[in-house]
Structures are given as structure tokens and as C-alpha cells.
Design a protein around this motif. Structure first.
Motif, PDB file in Angstrom:
ATOM      1  N   THR A  55     -13.165 -26.125 -36.991  1.00  0.00           N
ATOM      2  CA  THR A  55     -12.165 -27.192 -36.922  1.00  0.00           C
ATOM      3  C   THR A  55     -12.561 -28.240 -35.884  1.00  0.00           C
TER       4      THR A  55
ATOM      5  N   THR B 106      -3.206 -28.564 -35.422  1.00  0.00           N
ATOM      6  CA  THR B 106      -3.978 -27.648 -36.264  1.00  0.00           C
ATOM      7  C   THR B 106      -3.257 -26.324 -36.431  1.00  0.00           C
TER       8      THR B 106
ATOM      9  N   THR C 137      -5.461 -23.949 -37.724  1.00  0.00           N
ATOM     10  CA  THR C 137      -6.693 -23.165 -37.804  1.00  0.00           C
ATOM     11  C   THR C 137      -7.576 -23.490 -36.597  1.00  0.00           C
TER      12      THR C 137
ATOM     13  N   ASP D 283      -7.969 -29.346 -39.830  1.00  0.00           N
ATOM     14  CA  ASP D 283      -7.739 -27.992 -40.333  1.00  0.00           C
ATOM     15  C   ASP D 283      -8.882 -27.513 -41.210  1.00  0.00           C
ATOM     16  N   THR D 284      -9.137 -26.215 -41.121  1.00  0.00           N
ATOM     17  CA  THR D 284     -10.103 -25.550 -42.004  1.00  0.00           C
ATOM     18  C   THR D 284      -9.348 -24.415 -42.709  1.00  0.00           C
TER      19      THR D 284
ATOM     20  N   SER E 197      -9.674 -23.278 -45.527  1.00  0.00           N
ATOM     21  CA  SER E 197     -10.504 -22.367 -46.341  1.00  0.00           C
ATOM     22  C   SER E 197     -10.723 -21.046 -45.606  1.00  0.00           C
TER      23      SER E 197
ATOM     24  N   ASP F 229     -10.554 -28.604 -46.531  1.00  0.00           N
ATOM     25  CA  ASP F 229     -10.792 -28.761 -45.096  1.00  0.00           C
ATOM     26  C   ASP F 229     -11.021 -30.240 -44.763  1.00  0.00           C
TER      27      ASP F 229
ATOM     28  N   THR G  13      -5.048 -30.792 -47.105  1.00  0.00           N
ATOM     29  CA  THR G  13      -5.817 -30.512 -45.878  1.00  0.00           C
ATOM     30  C   THR G  13      -4.881 -30.309 -44.691  1.00  0.00           C
TER      31      THR G  13
END
Ligand code: UT7
Length: 324
Positions: free
Chosen positions: A53, A82, A84, A142-143, A145, A161, A282
């Protein structure tokens, strides 16, 4: 005169190559038709091995600073939204701070899932208006996934992402809606819906990271109502008619939600910035990603009135009215 937070630059980052619905259908029991019809999503970007991230956040932030034409050393506040983070702690914001070479001021994360950018913007705007910060970076990164259950087709096809960022700078305004900058922000939450959209893990509860779980229909129903309410609330607070809005920059979760919200606002869909088709949901990054795209291609121009709104896990929701 009042202090306003001017938006003086924006930037974004999408990792790697687009992953199409057809690509996903190779590994999940789904189809391009289903995903497009139910969500409007055609492709999304997914981080590569080892990519985090903060990697995306730093790129988006650097681009925003470059567009603003200011050095990172001028930033005295970083608020990063975020769900993540790179690690459970410290905040991803301090990693971004260090990687940008910023050694003064303060940085912290905000957690409001898909409403994260609107929350972070409201927090930073309040610090700027109170004089506790002068130049702020507001980042949504953000990630998702990393927290998807790739066996669960009801969630894994929806997310992607990415990161987006804006630079805020204190400026004197007349205190009217003709001012440039953030005109108002409006935040809400209702924790009774905790498990309608959540992650079934966490450091305290399970000592694991967990995976996204969602009751899609419940979220959908609430999203349309709450988003319309908070959009109307922003207009009312500023005595603005929907016809005076230049752009709606909504959270990009589902094209059908964006269409329904625009309809309730009596706003033609052409005035909504839509990017969900090529980056999916996302989360905290979606509004600044859409904003950066529309500023970059010349749709959003200096002086335009822009309404941002988002809704996410919690439930959390909120809006921000900004004159670009
Ligand atoms: O960022 C804020 C959070 N997220 C949102 O705002 C999302 C809000 N919710 C939604 O966008 C929609 O509810 C979804 C897109 C998640 C789902 O759309 P839906 O029209 O509510 O579909 P559904 O959940 O009612 O499922 C319909 C059917 C089901 O099959 P049956 O039971 O009718 O036979 C599902 O099993 O579609 C099936 N299905 C799929 N089929 C192919 C669910 N996911 C998939 C899939 N591919 N990926």
C-alpha cells in the motif's frame, strides 16, 4: 475572512497491468457478462509480489506534489486513509512521510474503509482551518487484493488496488460558496451494520488478517439511500441546487449505485465522473483516482463545484463539497 483548504494538486497510482473480467473468469466461476451487468466493472489493477500500500501511496503523493509544484518538505500533515496498511502498526502514513523525505509535522492513518478518503479529507481540512497545519497531503490507498477470498466470487471480482492523493493548502476565503477549496464536509457512521461488510479477522479478534465478507444486497440498499442523503445534506448546507454542481465524484463501487445516486440528485449521468469500469472498487483510493483522472483530462477545471460522496464498511458514509 475564513481559512479554506485549497486543493492545489492531485495524483494517482494504479499498479501493474489491468486484469480483465475475462482474466478473472479463468480462475473464478464468473463471467464478463455477469460482472459488467451487475457492477459496470470491466477491469482492475492488482499489486505484484512484494508491492505494498505504501508503494502506491508514495507514487500518488509524489505526483500530487509535482502537480502542485511544491517540495515535500512543505507538507506538515499527512492523513492516509487505508484498510490495508503495510503492517498492523505503525501507521502507513509515517512510512510514506519518511519515503517522501518529510522530517517535520505529523502523519497518521484513518480507517473508514470505502469512506476513508472523505473521512481523511474532513480530518485534514479541520486541521488546516484551525491553523494546526498549513499544507496537508490527503491520501487514499488500498491493496484490497491482499484481503480478498479468491474462492468467493461474490466479493473477489469487485475490488482492485490503487492510490490517489490531493495536496491541501491553507488560503484565505470570503466564507461564501464562491470560495475555492473545501466548502464543507459531512461524516456519518452506524455501527449496527458492522457485519454487513467486514473482514473476518484482525489482530485482537483472531490474530489473523482475515478476508472481506459482504452482504452485497444490504450494502447496495443502504448505499443508495445514505449517499443520496449525504449529497443532499452537502448541497443544503451550502444553499446549492443540484443544477449548480459541475461534477459528482462518487466512490466507485458499482455503476448502478452511481446511476441511482445521480438520478436521486436529478443530476445527468454525464456530470458524474465514472472510473469504476477500469479500476473496480479501490476502497479509499477510488475518489482521488477518479478526481485525478478528471482533472488530468480537463473535465474538472479551476473554479468547478465538485461534490464527493462515499459509503463503506461500518457503515460509514459522508460527503465533501469542494470548489476546485
Ligand atoms: O464500497 C462499498 C461496498 N460495496 C458496495 O457498494 C457493493 C454493494 N453491492 C453490490 O454492488 C451488489 O449487491 C453486488 C454487485 C455485490 C451483487 O449484485 P446483486 O445484483 O445484488 O447480486 P446477488 O448478490 O443478488 O447475486 C445474484 C446471483 C446469485 O446467484 P443465484 O443465487 O441468483 O443463483 C449469485 O450467486 O449472482 C450470483 N453471483 C455471481 N455470478 C457470477 C454472485 N457473484 C457472482 C459472480 N459471477 N462473480
Amino acid at each position: 475572512m475564513v481559512v479554506r483548504s485549497l486543493m492545489i494538486g492531485c495524483g494517482s497510482c494504479l499498479p501493474g497491468q489491468p486484469v480483465s473480467n475475462h482474466d478473472l473468469a479463468q480462475r473464478v466461476d464468473t463471467s464478463d457478462d455477469w460482472i459488467v451487468q451487475r457492477t459496470g466493472i470491466r477491469s482492475r489493477h492488482i499489486v505484484g509480489e512484494g508491492e505494498t500500500t505504501s508503494d502506491l501511496a508514495v507514487k500518488a503523493a509524489q505526483q500530487a506534489l509535482d502537480q502542485a509544484g511544491i517540495p515535500a518538505s512543505r507538507v506538515d500533515l499527512i492523513v492516509l486513509a487505508t484498510t490495508t496498511p503495510d503492517h498492523t502498526f505503525p501507521a502507513t502514513a509515517v512510512k510514506v512521510q519518511a519515503r517522501l523525505g518529510v522530517t517535520s509535522g505529523f502523519a497518521f492513518d484513518v480507517q473508514a474503509v470505502c469512506s476513508g478518503f472523505v473521512y481523511a479529507l474532513a480530518v485534514a481540512d479541520n486541521f488546516v482551518r484551525l491553523g494546526q497545519a498549513r499544507t496537508a497531503l490527503v491520501i487514499g490507498a488500498d491493496t484490497f487484493s491482499r484481503i480478498l477470498d479468491w474462492e468467493d466470487r461474490t466479493t473477489c471480482v469487485l475490488f482492485g488496488d490503487g492510490a490517489g492523493a490531493v495536496v491541501l493548502e491553507a488560503s484565505e476565503g470570503a466564507g461564501t460558496v464562491a470560495d475555492r477549496g473545501v466548502l464543507s464536509t459531512h461524516l456519518h457512521s452506524d455501527g449496527r451494520h458492522y457485519e454487513a461488510l467486514w473482514v473476518d479477522g484482525g489482530p485482537s479478534a483472531t490474530q489473523t488478517t482475515g478476508h472481506v465478507r459482504m452482504n452485497g444486497q444490504e450494502v447496495f440498499r443502504h448505499a443508495v439511500s445514505r449517499l443520496s442523503e449525504t449529497a443532499a445534506e452537502a448541497l443544503k448546507a451550502n444553499e446549492i441546487e443540484p443544477g449548480q454542481l459541475d461534477w459528482l465524484v462518487p466512490h466507485q463501487a458499482n455503476l448502478r449505485i452511481i446511476e441511482a445516486t445521480a438520478r436521486k440528485l436529478h443530476l445527468p449521468l454525464e456530470r458524474a465522473v465514472i472510473s469504476v469500469d477500469h479500476h473496480g472498487n479501490t476502497s479509499a483510493a477510488s475518489i482521488p483516482l477518479a478526481l485525478t483522472e478528471a482533472v488530468g483530462d480537463g473535465r474538472i477545471k479551476r473554479g468547478d463545484l465538485v461534490l464527493m460522496e462515499a459509503m463503506g464498511g461500518g457503515f460509514t458514509w459522508g460527503s465533501a463539497l469542494v470548489r476546485w
